[in-house]
Design an enzyme around this catalytic site. Structure first.
Site, mmCIF file in Angstrom:
data_model
loop_
_atom_site.group_PDB
_atom_site.id
_atom_site.type_symbol
_atom_site.label_atom_id
_atom_site.label_comp_id
_atom_site.label_asym_id
_atom_site.label_seq_id
_atom_site.Cartn_x
_atom_site.Cartn_y
_atom_site.Cartn_z
ATOM 1 N N GLU A 271 -13.523 4.771 -7.429
ATOM 2 C CA GLU A 271 -13.211 6.109 -6.944
ATOM 3 C C GLU A 271 -12.477 6.883 -8.044
ATOM 4 O O GLU A 271 -11.539 6.373 -8.646
ATOM 5 C CB GLU A 271 -12.322 5.979 -5.698
ATOM 6 N N LYS B 258 8.812 -12.072 -5.149
ATOM 7 C CA LYS B 258 9.701 -12.215 -3.999
ATOM 8 C C LYS B 258 9.027 -12.919 -2.820
ATOM 9 O O LYS B 258 9.564 -12.937 -1.714
ATOM 10 C CB LYS B 258 10.265 -10.854 -3.588
ATOM 11 N N LYS C 41 -1.398 15.965 -3.238
ATOM 12 C CA LYS C 41 -0.922 14.746 -3.914
ATOM 13 C C LYS C 41 -0.304 15.036 -5.279
ATOM 14 O O LYS C 41 0.134 14.114 -5.966
ATOM 15 C CB LYS C 41 -2.089 13.765 -4.089
ATOM 16 N N GLU D 224 -3.051 4.333 -7.677
ATOM 17 C CA GLU D 224 -4.097 5.183 -7.109
ATOM 18 C C GLU D 224 -4.495 6.346 -8.023
ATOM 19 O O GLU D 224 -5.277 7.200 -7.626
ATOM 20 C CB GLU D 224 -3.665 5.712 -5.729
ATOM 21 N N ASP E 193 3.472 -12.456 -5.851
ATOM 22 C CA ASP E 193 4.668 -11.624 -5.908
ATOM 23 C C ASP E 193 5.912 -12.495 -6.117
ATOM 24 O O ASP E 193 6.072 -13.519 -5.453
ATOM 25 C CB ASP E 193 4.787 -10.851 -4.581
ATOM 26 N N LYS F 140 -9.162 -4.160 5.356
ATOM 27 C CA LYS F 140 -8.438 -5.400 5.365
ATOM 28 C C LYS F 140 -8.999 -6.377 6.386
ATOM 29 O O LYS F 140 -9.418 -5.941 7.463
ATOM 30 C CB LYS F 140 -6.976 -5.146 5.811
ATOM 31 N N ARG G 251 3.100 13.565 -6.552
ATOM 32 C CA ARG G 251 3.178 12.161 -6.964
ATOM 33 C C ARG G 251 3.325 12.001 -8.476
ATOM 34 O O ARG G 251 3.943 11.041 -8.940
ATOM 35 C CB ARG G 251 1.894 11.437 -6.557
ATOM 36 N N ARG H 101 -0.495 0.437 8.376
ATOM 37 C CA ARG H 101 -0.308 1.531 7.413
ATOM 38 C C ARG H 101 -1.529 2.444 7.366
ATOM 39 O O ARG H 101 -2.047 2.786 6.299
ATOM 40 C CB ARG H 101 -0.042 1.002 6.010
#
Ligand SMILES: *[C@@H]1O[C@H](CO)[C@@H](O)[C@H](O)[C@H]1NC(C)=O
Ligand SMILES: *[C@@H]1O[C@H](CO)[C@@H](O)[C@H](O)[C@H]1NC(C)=O
Ligand SMILES: *[C@@H]1O[C@H](CO)[C@@H](O)[C@H](O)[C@H]1NC(C)=O
Length: 430
Positions: free
Chosen positions: A245, A159, A253, A322, A157, A404, A256, A381
């Site tokens: 998926e 940043k 959704k 996604e 990234d 994770k 979005r 999250r």
């Protein structure tokens, strides 16, 4: 294969002589016990044997992997012990220092610098890895999936802290087949920039080599559940299909992709403006940012004019990562794709790309709504960060990777998993 192993041993011998007598003593002991002409040494020393978080005398990874209560209790206490926590912190500097001498870095970290089988050598993979912090997680992930026949594009990234970029750049510079993305993005959560980071790596990987068969994207907090050989075998079994998926877009959704979004002060925001339907009236699907796709799928992403129009359309949607890959997976003519009919929907559980425990879907076996057992670590999250207690269940699943993992949450989970995979890889080495 035998010839290859000998060559490699020769390299190792030369290096060891250069390193000095201490190494020589070690090598001689290896030679005298393991290596006689015509006999293939087992390379026990390539196993992972020691970790600050998991001292050999107390830590029993096989008991942990079997879900042994006592061993898991010990692991839990260990993970919050002050001394352990202090020892698992590795400053970014450390990677810059230890990679000054790449040969010694690769040797000390026990990177596998030769293909373990012809089957793997003939089935190279391409990885895109996006990272923004936690260098140690990245380095352990890279070590777990590293093989000289594969290629790896790393997107750091824009940043990220300077020390993170330097450390990751230093690590990648030690390997001819690991490189930084030619173009770095400033990744804003749930925005197009996350897709762009992968697109940059896709183009680089596609251009860097014509040999690789499948593309897999990862983030710094993923970890494999399978050895490279197992991954290769599962991909060959897909016979040219993709595994990701891709499901009907649920009503909750729809917003979005039906409103224009914009970035304000580094955050994505919805506007009141309605979006036009997608090009060619393509049905928008729901899925994951993480995919396992053929080289042909990547070629379509980079070259198919219909998909170029689709990419443009997705740029001001919410969390396009996604939806975009899942939508492309249902476009006719895309290699390895499926028809848009609902009967071909694939859920995250049935795709092998990524295993994630979402908090809302956890629960005991007898609760009808639960998809998987409760997280034994903690949530970030709404996603489970795995602890040692999750490993037994994780290894029973078909997925290639899980998300994770974090050494700061549970260093033993990563240690026992990496140790298990290395042992398995060496045991399967024919
Ligand atoms: C580790 O655990 C396994 C399985 O519970 C057990 O068979 C083995 O003896 C243990 N090893 C040590 C060194 O305690
Ligand atoms: C890295 O090397 C520098 C210069 O030799 C030294 O000052 C620093 O303490 C080292 N850092 C680590 C983490 O080893
Ligand atoms: C591919 O690589 C060649 C040189 O190796 C370079 O000239 C070209 O611009 C690259 N293309 C892309 C799309 O990156």
């Amino acid at each position: 294969m035998r010839l290859l192993k000998r060559c490699w041993l020769g390299q190792f011998l030369m290096f060891t002589i250069a390193v000095g007598s201490l190494g020589m003593v070690f090598l001689v002991s290896q030679l005298s016990t393991d290596w006689t002409p015509g006999f293939i040494p087992k390379y026990r020393w390539l196993e992972y044997t020691y970790d600050h978080s998991c001292p050999e005398k107390e830590c029993n990874c096989s008991a942990i992997l079997q879900g042994d209560r006592e061993a898991l209790e010990w692991a839990k206490i260990q993970a919050i012990t002050k001394d352990v926590r202090k020892n698992i912190q590795i400053p970014d500097d450390h990677y810059i220092n230890t990679t000054q001498d790449c040969r010694s870095f690769k040797l000390k970290r026990k990177y596998l610098m030769f293909p373990l089988s012809k089957e793997e050598e003939e089935f190279p993979l391409a990885y895109s890895i996006v990272v923004h912090h936690k260098v140690q997680n990245f380095e352990r992930l890279l070590r777990a999936i590293y093989a000289p026949q594969n290629i790896y594009c790393v997107h750091v990234d824009k940043k990220s802290k300077a020390s993170v970029s330097s450390a990751i750049s230093a690590i990648t510079s030690c390997f001819p087949n690991v490189f930084l993305a030619s173009q770095a993005e400033n990744v804003v959560y749930a925005s197009w920039s996350r897709v762009q980071a992968d697109l940059n790596c896709m183009a680089d990987l596609y251009n860097a080599s014509t040999k690789w068969k499948y593309f897999i994207n990862l983030c710094g907090q993923d970890f494999p559940l399978k050895t490279n050989l197992e991954i290769v075998r599962m991909l060959r079994a897909l016979r040219g299909r993709n595994s990701l998926e891709s499901e009907n877009l649920p009503p909750e959704k729809k917003w979005r992709v039906s409103y224009v979004h914009q970035i304000v002060d580094g955050r994505i925001q919805r506007t009141k403006k309605k979006k036009d339907p997608a090009p060619f009236n393509l049905p928008i699907m729901s899925g994951s940012a993480y995919i396992v796709v053929t080289r042909g799928y990547i070629r379509s992403v980079l070259e198919d004019q219909r998909i170029h129009a689709l990419l443009e359309w997705f740029k001001d949607t919410y969390s396009p990562d996604e939806h975009l890959w899942a939508t492309i997976q249902r476009i006719s003519g895309v290699p390895g794709s499926k028809r848009p009919n609902r009967k071909y929907d694939v859920s995250d559980i049935n795709a092998i790309a990524r295993l994630v425990k979402w908090e809302a879907h956890e629960g005991s076996q007898d609760s009808m709504g639960a998809v998987y057992p409760e997280c034994k670590g903690n949530h970030v999250r709404s996603i489970c960060v795995y602890a040692a207690g999750d490993l037994q269940w994780l290894l029973e699943q078909d997925h290639l990777f899980a998300n994770k993992f974090d050494v700061d949450t549970d260093p033993i989970a990563i240690y026992c998993l990496e140790k298990y995979l290395r042992q398995k890889a060496l045991a399967d080495w024919k």
